[in-house]
Write a protein that holds these residues in place. Sequence first.
Motif, PDB file in Angstrom:
ATOM      1  N   ASN A   1      -9.792  -3.209 -14.341  1.00  0.00           N
ATOM      2  CA  ASN A   1      -9.110  -4.079 -13.363  1.00  0.00           C
ATOM      3  C   ASN A   1      -7.603  -3.797 -13.264  1.00  0.00           C
ATOM      4  O   ASN A   1      -6.811  -4.709 -13.059  1.00  0.00           O
ATOM      5  N   TYR A   2      -7.236  -2.546 -13.395  1.00  0.00           N
ATOM      6  CA  TYR A   2      -5.840  -2.142 -13.174  1.00  0.00           C
ATOM      7  C   TYR A   2      -5.614  -1.857 -11.686  1.00  0.00           C
ATOM      8  O   TYR A   2      -6.552  -1.539 -10.950  1.00  0.00           O
ATOM      9  N   ARG A   3      -4.353  -1.957 -11.272  1.00  0.00           N
ATOM     10  CA  ARG A   3      -3.974  -1.643  -9.892  1.00  0.00           C
ATOM     11  C   ARG A   3      -2.910  -0.541  -9.907  1.00  0.00           C
ATOM     12  O   ARG A   3      -2.160  -0.412 -10.875  1.00  0.00           O
ATOM     13  N   VAL A   4      -2.857   0.222  -8.819  1.00  0.00           N
ATOM     14  CA  VAL A   4      -1.833   1.257  -8.681  1.00  0.00           C
ATOM     15  C   VAL A   4      -1.175   1.093  -7.320  1.00  0.00           C
ATOM     16  O   VAL A   4      -1.847   1.119  -6.284  1.00  0.00           O
ATOM     17  N   ALA A   5       0.138   0.907  -7.326  1.00  0.00           N
ATOM     18  CA  ALA A   5       0.884   0.737  -6.078  1.00  0.00           C
ATOM     19  C   ALA A   5       1.037   2.080  -5.363  1.00  0.00           C
ATOM     20  O   ALA A   5       0.973   3.136  -5.988  1.00  0.00           O
TER      21      ALA A   5
ATOM     22  N   ILE B   1       0.465   2.746   3.826  1.00  0.00           N
ATOM     23  CA  ILE B   1       1.081   1.438   3.595  1.00  0.00           C
ATOM     24  C   ILE B   1       2.490   1.602   3.043  1.00  0.00           C
ATOM     25  O   ILE B   1       2.741   2.440   2.176  1.00  0.00           O
ATOM     26  N   VAL B   2       3.398   0.772   3.571  1.00  0.00           N
ATOM     27  CA  VAL B   2       4.709   0.584   2.942  1.00  0.00           C
ATOM     28  C   VAL B   2       4.623  -0.751   2.220  1.00  0.00           C
ATOM     29  O   VAL B   2       4.338  -1.780   2.835  1.00  0.00           O
ATOM     30  N   TYR B   3       4.866  -0.723   0.900  1.00  0.00           N
ATOM     31  CA  TYR B   3       4.582  -1.920   0.099  1.00  0.00           C
ATOM     32  C   TYR B   3       5.759  -2.254  -0.810  1.00  0.00           C
ATOM     33  O   TYR B   3       6.406  -1.374  -1.375  1.00  0.00           O
ATOM     34  N   GLY B   4       6.035  -3.552  -0.934  1.00  0.00           N
ATOM     35  CA  GLY B   4       7.113  -3.999  -1.807  1.00  0.00           C
ATOM     36  C   GLY B   4       7.144  -5.513  -1.893  1.00  0.00           C
ATOM     37  O   GLY B   4       6.120  -6.173  -1.685  1.00  0.00           O
TER      38      GLY B   4
ATOM     39  N   ARG C   1       3.421  -6.167   2.803  1.00  0.00           N
ATOM     40  CA  ARG C   1       2.660  -4.945   3.073  1.00  0.00           C
ATOM     41  C   ARG C   1       2.742  -4.653   4.569  1.00  0.00           C
ATOM     42  O   ARG C   1       2.394  -5.508   5.392  1.00  0.00           O
ATOM     43  N   ILE C   2       3.188  -3.446   4.883  1.00  0.00           N
ATOM     44  CA  ILE C   2       3.373  -3.071   6.288  1.00  0.00           C
ATOM     45  C   ILE C   2       2.584  -1.799   6.574  1.00  0.00           C
ATOM     46  O   ILE C   2       2.640  -0.835   5.815  1.00  0.00           O
ATOM     47  N   ARG C   3       1.875  -1.797   7.703  1.00  0.00           N
ATOM     48  CA  ARG C   3       1.129  -0.605   8.113  1.00  0.00           C
ATOM     49  C   ARG C   3       1.033  -0.564   9.642  1.00  0.00           C
ATOM     50  O   ARG C   3       1.158  -1.599  10.307  1.00  0.00           O
ATOM     51  N   GLU C   4       0.770   0.609  10.159  1.00  0.00           N
ATOM     52  CA  GLU C   4       0.684   0.769  11.606  1.00  0.00           C
ATOM     53  C   GLU C   4      -0.750   0.728  12.103  1.00  0.00           C
ATOM     54  O   GLU C   4      -0.991   0.481  13.298  1.00  0.00           O
ATOM     55  N   ASN C   5      -1.698   0.971  11.210  1.00  0.00           N
ATOM     56  CA  ASN C   5      -3.115   0.819  11.560  1.00  0.00           C
ATOM     57  C   ASN C   5      -3.900   0.596  10.279  1.00  0.00           C
ATOM     58  O   ASN C   5      -3.380   0.790   9.175  1.00  0.00           O
ATOM     59  N   GLU C   6      -5.142   0.206  10.439  1.00  0.00           N
ATOM     60  CA  GLU C   6      -5.953  -0.141   9.269  1.00  0.00           C
ATOM     61  C   GLU C   6      -6.647   1.073   8.656  1.00  0.00           C
ATOM     62  O   GLU C   6      -7.294   0.952   7.610  1.00  0.00           O
ATOM     63  N   GLU C   7      -6.515   2.223   9.271  1.00  0.00           N
ATOM     64  CA  GLU C   7      -7.082   3.444   8.693  1.00  0.00           C
ATOM     65  C   GLU C   7      -6.107   4.002   7.653  1.00  0.00           C
ATOM     66  O   GLU C   7      -4.947   4.276   7.953  1.00  0.00           O
ATOM     67  N   LEU C   8      -6.608   4.160   6.446  1.00  0.00           N
ATOM     68  CA  LEU C   8      -5.757   4.625   5.350  1.00  0.00           C
ATOM     69  C   LEU C   8      -6.192   6.003   4.868  1.00  0.00           C
ATOM     70  O   LEU C   8      -7.388   6.329   4.904  1.00  0.00           O
ATOM     71  N   PRO C   9      -5.260   6.813   4.398  1.00  0.00           N
ATOM     72  CA  PRO C   9      -5.624   8.127   3.846  1.00  0.00           C
ATOM     73  C   PRO C   9      -6.401   7.975   2.541  1.00  0.00           C
ATOM     74  O   PRO C   9      -6.403   6.896   1.924  1.00  0.00           O
ATOM     75  N   LYS C  10      -6.998   9.044   2.107  1.00  0.00           N
ATOM     76  CA  LYS C  10      -7.754   9.035   0.863  1.00  0.00           C
ATOM     77  C   LYS C  10      -6.800   8.936  -0.326  1.00  0.00           C
ATOM     78  O   LYS C  10      -5.800   9.639  -0.406  1.00  0.00           O
ATOM     79  N   SER C  11      -7.140   8.055  -1.252  1.00  0.00           N
ATOM     80  CA  SER C  11      -6.298   7.864  -2.439  1.00  0.00           C
ATOM     81  C   SER C  11      -6.440   9.038  -3.407  1.00  0.00           C
ATOM     82  O   SER C  11      -7.431   9.782  -3.372  1.00  0.00           O
ATOM     83  N   ASP C  12      -5.449   9.166  -4.287  1.00  0.00           N
ATOM     84  CA  ASP C  12      -5.489  10.242  -5.276  1.00  0.00           C
ATOM     85  C   ASP C  12      -4.738   9.795  -6.534  1.00  0.00           C
ATOM     86  O   ASP C  12      -3.859   8.930  -6.477  1.00  0.00           O
ATOM     87  N   LEU C  13      -5.103  10.384  -7.660  1.00  0.00           N
ATOM     88  CA  LEU C  13      -4.415  10.156  -8.931  1.00  0.00           C
ATOM     89  C   LEU C  13      -4.180  11.504  -9.607  1.00  0.00           C
ATOM     90  O   LEU C  13      -5.064  12.371  -9.586  1.00  0.00           O
TER      91      LEU C  13
ATOM     92  N   THR D   1      -0.154   8.999  -2.925  1.00  0.00           N
ATOM     93  CA  THR D   1      -0.582   8.610  -1.579  1.00  0.00           C
ATOM     94  C   THR D   1      -0.058   7.225  -1.214  1.00  0.00           C
ATOM     95  O   THR D   1       0.154   6.383  -2.087  1.00  0.00           O
ATOM     96  N   PRO D   2       0.143   6.932   0.094  1.00  0.00           N
ATOM     97  CA  PRO D   2       0.606   5.606   0.536  1.00  0.00           C
ATOM     98  C   PRO D   2      -0.546   4.608   0.614  1.00  0.00           C
ATOM     99  O   PRO D   2      -0.798   3.970   1.651  1.00  0.00           O
ATOM    100  N   THR D   3      -1.281   4.481  -0.514  1.00  0.00           N
ATOM    101  CA  THR D   3      -2.434   3.575  -0.581  1.00  0.00           C
ATOM    102  C   THR D   3      -2.394   2.778  -1.878  1.00  0.00           C
ATOM    103  O   THR D   3      -1.855   3.243  -2.886  1.00  0.00           O
ATOM    104  N   ILE D   4      -2.981   1.598  -1.838  1.00  0.00           N
ATOM    105  CA  ILE D   4      -3.160   0.804  -3.053  1.00  0.00           C
ATOM    106  C   ILE D   4      -4.530   1.153  -3.639  1.00  0.00           C
ATOM    107  O   ILE D   4      -5.539   1.145  -2.927  1.00  0.00           O
ATOM    108  N   ILE D   5      -4.554   1.469  -4.923  1.00  0.00           N
ATOM    109  CA  ILE D   5      -5.826   1.752  -5.600  1.00  0.00           C
ATOM    110  C   ILE D   5      -6.135   0.546  -6.486  1.00  0.00           C
ATOM    111  O   ILE D   5      -5.402   0.255  -7.429  1.00  0.00           O
ATOM    112  N   ASP D   6      -7.227  -0.159  -6.159  1.00  0.00           N
ATOM    113  CA  ASP D   6      -7.552  -1.407  -6.857  1.00  0.00           C
ATOM    114  C   ASP D   6      -8.753  -1.267  -7.779  1.00  0.00           C
ATOM    115  O   ASP D   6      -9.577  -0.358  -7.625  1.00  0.00           O
ATOM    116  N   LYS D   7      -8.802  -2.210  -8.737  1.00  0.00           N
ATOM    117  CA  LYS D   7      -9.915  -2.318  -9.686  1.00  0.00           C
ATOM    118  C   LYS D   7     -10.233  -0.971 -10.339  1.00  0.00           C
ATOM    119  O   LYS D   7     -11.351  -0.453 -10.256  1.00  0.00           O
TER     120      LYS D   7
END
Length: 400
Positions: free
Chosen positions: A258-262, A153-156, A193-205, A229-235
């Motif tokens: 309930n924190y979020r990570v861009a 995801i490209v997000y802003g 939020r912009i993406r080329e497909n709905e398949e997202l890579p695995k998130s990491d912290l 990673t180019p993913t949003i990590i929610d909750k």
Amino acid sequence: MQNVTLKIHTSLFKKSFFLFSLITILCFLIPVNTYAEGEESNLSVKAELPDNQLTKDAGYYDLEVKPGQTQELTLKVYNMGDKETTAKIEINPAYTGASGSFVYALDASKRDESMTLPLSDIAKTDEFISIPAKSEADVKINLTIPTEPFEGIVYGGIRVTDAEGEKEGNSKSEKEDSGFSIANKYAYTIAMRIRENEELPKSDLKVKKILASQVVGRNAVKVNLQNPTPTIIDKVTYDAKIMKKGSSDVLHEHKVSNYRVAPNTNFDYAISWDNKPFEAGSYQLEMTAKSEVTGQTWNFKQNFTISAKEAKELNAKAVDLEKDYMKYIIYGSIGAAILLLLIIILLVTLSKKRKKKQRRKKAKGKRPANKKGKEARNGSGRQPSGAKRKPAAQSGKRKR
């Protein structure tokens, strides 16, 4: 004489102890002050959603695009005021705020090193637009998708503020003594939020660094966490504990949910030091992060050090800092004991000198009287041995 000396000793002791107590009490006094304000705007905004919108009923842009695609989007800006105004338009990446929400006020120069494709590289628009009174205007946003496919995801966000208010000084940033900055600018932001497909890579912290710092003038340890990673990590739920290195006793703890990570951002997770002063030494962080959405759990265990210099500088600036009164009581007691001992030594020394002086005076007073008495005794007694005796006086003259 002894009573007078005792009274002098007692008076000196009382005055010295009172002075020491007064100095100790004066060491505990500190003041604090804060201030903030904000102003509303006559502007409001609305996203005109295109056909390639994935979330149809959303109030933000959620677009599926293809490599090399170009597209024009429309954002409506309304002026509800009685006079014409100018709006300022900014397109910024999304950042993760310290409170676990998204922040859109910073440009791409502040981005994390893992962010290779910020939204501002894809979306462009005019910086200013004029809107007549009680009217609306269309802001045109031009998308240019790279020909090279991108992952995730490209997000802003598109941030709209009143430029007239800025000129009048309503957006001036006020920095308080506590170190907390507040901007009086009232802004509207439409997420994109912009993406080329709905398949997202695995998130990491990841933990990037841990450092002693402050939040609104209060001591805290900041754990800088990164989502590379180019993913949003929610909750996300965080549970962090700090101990002395090699100890299992928890000194400070902070738990949130309930924190979020861009995507491709880092942020500071602050653990309050509970208004206590920093102490130099080695510490250990044990932290768990868990996302209810992805089901992932991250466990961190990392050592860090607070130097004596850091502790001293931060403690000097900290507000509402609780003092370690036991330490001051111990130091004060030791100081009072040393002071008392010095006073006693001084008084004893003075007393000895005074007594010695008095004995000398008495000795000098007795010496002349003894000499006269001795001379008197010598004059009235026998002649000393070896002295010639005078011949006895004859009673008559001798006849020739």
